[in-house]
Design an enzyme around this catalytic site. Structure first.
Site, PDB file in Angstrom:
ATOM      1  N   CYS A 178       0.811  -1.218   0.000  1.00 51.03           N
ATOM      2  CA  CYS A 178       0.000   0.000   0.000  1.00 51.03           C
ATOM      3  C   CYS A 178       0.845   1.269   0.000  1.00 51.03           C
ATOM      4  CB  CYS A 178      -0.941   0.013   1.203  1.00 51.03           C
ATOM      5  SG  CYS A 178      -1.846  -1.514   1.382  1.00 51.03           S
ATOM      6  N   HIS A 318      -2.827   8.395   5.731  1.00 50.42           N
ATOM      7  CA  HIS A 318      -3.021   7.089   5.112  1.00 50.42           C
ATOM      8  C   HIS A 318      -4.440   6.617   5.456  1.00 50.42           C
ATOM      9  CE1 HIS A 318      -2.217   3.097   3.656  1.00 50.42           C
ATOM     10  NE2 HIS A 318      -2.382   2.558   4.847  1.00 50.42           N
ATOM     11  N   HIS A 355     -10.147   1.520  -0.631  1.00 48.92           N
ATOM     12  CA  HIS A 355      -8.688   1.395  -0.517  1.00 48.92           C
ATOM     13  C   HIS A 355      -8.187   0.734  -1.797  1.00 48.92           C
ATOM     14  CE1 HIS A 355      -4.719   1.062   0.839  1.00 48.92           C
ATOM     15  NE2 HIS A 355      -4.886   0.477   2.015  1.00 48.92           N
TER      16      HIS A 355
END
Lengths: 430, 428
Positions: A178, A318, A355
């Protein structure tokens, strides 16, 4: 003299539309693109919502039909976002020096198309339905098409794009989960800064919106529970957060050396002034307790930028929505910002689009660029109840401002890679 | 003043052996590590041979650290080679601030959990033209798959384990640019120290694609040789009868340090990294640019950054994959850069002995380049029997050669068009 780097083009493909503009329009309307998953039947699966792209036609972006055939959806999305970034940035490929133009993309393992690989496995079964390696060798392999492997190699997004736009400078593919796209952008910044290129395309792409992808995310215990609440189940930093909802997409930005951009009268969104990256020991299956890596990445970015945390105006978090992940980010922000930590505005934008994993840092930087250009801070959707353990000023509603001079954007890989990038508002200073 | 970067530790695990010494000894003897595939039954595959790592022992690591019990084959190789390099460099926890040590690695994937993968599909055959019933797959998949086995397939996991085990908390990254990956990782690690973002970097690569999907994929692309009868003879870079590469596996790891930092702790120095060039062909997915455009530019950039002339290079460690096109284009590119000197500079490809370690290849080749400088011996290109008119340079055929070497240029060209050149020099 230090070479300065600016952002001059934005490309985005997400569940909120094709292009950076539709994405921004939805964001300022506080509208999420997450909805019930439609591309495959998933009733019975614990999570049935996702950030799916419904109106994407890869042929709009890839002329060469042969090339299209060897592109997984991740690669198609990356090619589209790159084309959009070039168009949006008004970049005429014929006028840039190909040897001074490069690419860094965030990627990782690309999921096989389930029916394609299943056909190969089915042709490798014996009469009792058991897989036989000898039958795979003699018959299974031939079920796949000759260029099958190219469809799923992680470096292929960068390779296709370098071919489509004749980018003959450095080409790199970063595979740090990620954090990948944010790192790709940070490394592209470094390449221009050290005179390795004048223009870099950077970002990432991911499509795990498929049976393999969501299964893997589910067994990693990262998905939000609560289908009853639909898209509102995705609530970073909220007391009742339980994980994320999967999205798919690609976010790509064009980075240019300042003089190069000024010479062609480019529209400048922001200047990139700091980058930091670090490791910590919080990979998925351990207890997540160590915030030091997140701290190191942010501190390095500030040092790099020659900026004090006191001067920062906004944190684009984030904010994955994974309970412990958000907690660690908050802890790290407190460590870095000290007494200011609870005052500085923090926004998490993943609930808009889900996401997007390898792509998330790219889409996040598209949004950071728009936030600083338009001086509007989006809402952290679905944030309602503060977590007593998280003492941060989470931005709850769209806020008009005139004071955002700098934004810090964070991206953390679940396996312990951390990246932070700082941008500064561009006001025609030279 | 610009920071100088030196190599202070090296580690290799490869088909030729499981440490640097044995690799070097066997390379100098011109031995091959290629054999028949034993990792799975490849008897019906078009290619039945590969360079497998054999008799390695990862158990001590697992005994020390149970978290390592599920890691992929690539990660096992990475940890073993990194352990050797870290030890070789004489590094100890107290020697550095963990935030000033980083990792730039080129780890491949950990390999699929084939048994569960197949099971998850076999319980979900569909009807009505749909091959897999997605609902049934999703209902069962969560119980069938093993979360650790799935997680450890991600390339970033190798990086995560290395950072944890070798106490690196500074800048980390992992690149996967096919056959150029570990050379690119070394180049970027070099730039990270040069810029001042770290004092020590652990770098290199680890890869194993000797699994059914890996061999199948390369076979479908017709990139592998399919001559299976005499495994040690088929990797033959630059030879007229070359017809494809031999897949291999393993890891190469280097410790890079800023010179003053290395001096302060009295580290032994293998050599200095002085040049790095990185380009893309931007031509085709499967073919190199026919005139070697990107390869030429990468060598030129590396020479410029090293501030040396082509004539200063005493040995070229070639990419030399043993495919028809690669070896020809690399030869063209070398001639373009080195002109008449191209015919005099010794060039060899150790892939003739190792096979192709894909993402790990460049790191093993750079370590070999440093050993050439240290020992004054150039490893040969074995299986070189018949001259190809298109490849008419000095490839150090079949026999190692004693030769004083100060400066080595090492090439790595990745599938899809990434080109990396590194230059190392004797430390003075």
């Amino acid at each position: 003299m230090k070479r300065r780097v600016v952002v001059t083009g934005l490309g985005a493909v997400s569940c909120l539309g094709i292009g950076a503009d539709p994405l921004w329009k939805a964001v300022i309307e506080s509208r999420s693109g997450i909805g019930p998953i439609q591309s495959f039947a998933c009733d019975g699966f614990p999570v049935q919502y996702g950030g799916e792209i419904h109106d994407f036609n890869p042929r709009d972006f890839v002329e060469n039909r042969k090339a299209l055939k060897v592109m997984s959806r991740d690669i198609q999305l990356a090619c589209a976002a790159s084309m959009l970034a070039f168009q949006e940035g008004g970049i005429d490929i014929s006028k840039i020096n190909p040897e001074r133009s490069g690419i860094t993309m965030g990627a990782g393992l690309l999921d096989n198309e389930i029916d394609e690989i299943a056909a190969c496995i089915r042709n490798s079964l014996d009469e009792s339905g058991n897989f036989q390696m000898t039958k795979f060798g003699s018959e299974g392999i031939r079920t796949l098409f000759p260029l099958w492997m190219l469809k799923y190699l992680p470096n292929m997004p960068a390779c296709h794009i370098s071919i489509m736009y004749n980018l003959q400078g450095p080409s790199n593919t970063i595979t740090t989960a990620c954090a990948a796209a944010m790192q790709a952008i940070g490394e592209a910044f470094r390449i221009i800064e050290r005179d390795g290129a004048d223009l870099m395309v950077a970002g990432g792409a991911e499509c795990r919106m498929n049976p393999f992808g969501i299964t893997r995310y589910q067994i990693f215990h990262t998905l939000a529970n609560g289908n009853g609440t639909g898209r509102a189940a995705y609530r970073p930093f909220d007391r009742h957060r339980s994980g994320f909802i999967v999205g798919e997409g690609s976010g790509v930005i064009v980075l240019e050396e300042l003089e190069h951009a000024l010479k062609r009268n480019a529209k400048i969104y922001a200047e990139i002034i700091g980058y930091g990256s670090s490791a910590d020991f919080n990979y998925l299956h351990q207890n997540m307790t160590d915030s030091s890596g997140r701290e190191t990445a942010m501190e390095m970015a500030f040092r790099d930028a020659g900026l004090s945390p006191e001067d920062l105006d906004l944190i684009h978090a984030h904010g994955s929505g994974i309970p412990k992940d958000d907690l660690l980010e908050a802890k790290a922000i407190h460590h870095v910002f000290g007494s200011r930590a609870s005052q500085i505005p923090v926004v998490a934008t993943k609930p808009f689009i889900g996401h997007t994993g390898f792509a998330s840092g790219g889409l996040q930087m598209v949004l950071s660029s728009q936030i600083i250009k338009n001086q509007r801070i989006p809402a952290t959707l679905n944030y309602e109840i503060a977590d007593p353990e998280i003492d941060l000023s989470i931005v709850k509603t769209l806020t008009q401002t005139s004071k955002i001079e700098t934004i810090l954007s964070n991206a953390f890989g679940l396996s312990g890679q951390n990246a932070s990038v700082i941008i500064r508002r561009w006001e025609g200073r030279s | 003043m610009s920071r100088r970067i030196v190599v202070t530790g090296v580690g290799i695990i490869s088909p030729l052996g499981n440490n640097v010494d044995i690799n070097w000894k066997r390379m100098i003897r011109g031995e091959s590590g290629v054999g028949h595939i034993t990792l799975f039954d490849a008897s019906t595959f078009p290619t039945k041979i590969a360079g497998e790592v054999r008799n390695f022992n990862f158990k001590p690591w697992i005994e020390r650290d149970p978290l390592l019990s599920r890691v992929g084959r690539n990660t096992q190789f990475a940890i073993l080679a990194a352990g050797e390099a870290y030890h070789d460099a004489g590094l100890d926890e107290g020697d550095y601030d963990p935030r000033r040590m980083g990792i730039y690695f080129a780890a491949g994937d950990g390999g699929a959990d084939l048994k569960n993968f197949i099971r998850s599909l076999c319980v979900a055959w569909g009807n009505n033209g749909e091959i897999i019933d997605k609902k049934v797959f999703l209902k069962n998949g969560v119980d069938i798959y093993d979360r650790f086995a799935e997680l450890e397939q991600e390339p970033c996991m190798t990086l995560a384990h290395l950072a944890r085990l070798f106490r690196a908390r500074g800048p980390v990254s992992n690149c996967l640019t096919a056959c150029a990956a570990s050379s690119q990782a070394i180049g970027e690690a070099y730039e990270t120290i040069r810029r001042g973002d770290a004092d020590v970097m652990l770098t290199g690569g680890a890869h194993s694609m000797i699994h059914p999907f890996g061999v199948a994929g390369f076979n479908l692309l017709t990139a592998l040789t399919t001559k299976n009868d005499d495994p040690t003879k088929v990797s033959r870079p630059f030879d007229f009868k070359r017809d494809g590469f031999v897949l291999a596996e393993g890891s190469g790891v280097l410790i890079l340090e800023e010179l003053e930092f290395a001096k302060k702790r009295k580290a032994k120095i293998y050599g200095e990294v002085i040049g790095y060039g990185s380009t893309a062909d931007a031509y085709r997915l499967t073919d190199s640019h026919p005139e070697g455009r990107g390869a030429i530019k990468a060598m030129e950039l590396a020479l410029n950054s090293a501030r040396i002339k082509p004539e200063d290079v005493n040995y070229i460690n070639a990419h030399g994959t043993s495919t028809v096109v690669n070896d020809m284009v690399e030869t063209i590119a070398i001639k373009k850069i080195f002109r008449e000197y191209a015919y005099r500079v010794p060039i060899s490809s150790i892939k003739s002995m190792l096979g192709h370690l894909i993402a790990a290849a460049g790191a093993v080749e750079l370590i070999t380049s440093l050993l050439v400088i240290q020992n004054g011996v150039i490893p040969p290109t074995i299986n070189y029997e018949e001259k190809d008119p298109e490849c008419d340079l000095d490839y150090v055929p079949n026999q190692a050669r004693e030769n004083i070497v100060e400066t080595v240029l090492s090439n790595s060209f990745g599938f899809g068009g990434q080109n990396i050149t590194l230059i190392v020099r004797k430390f003075r």
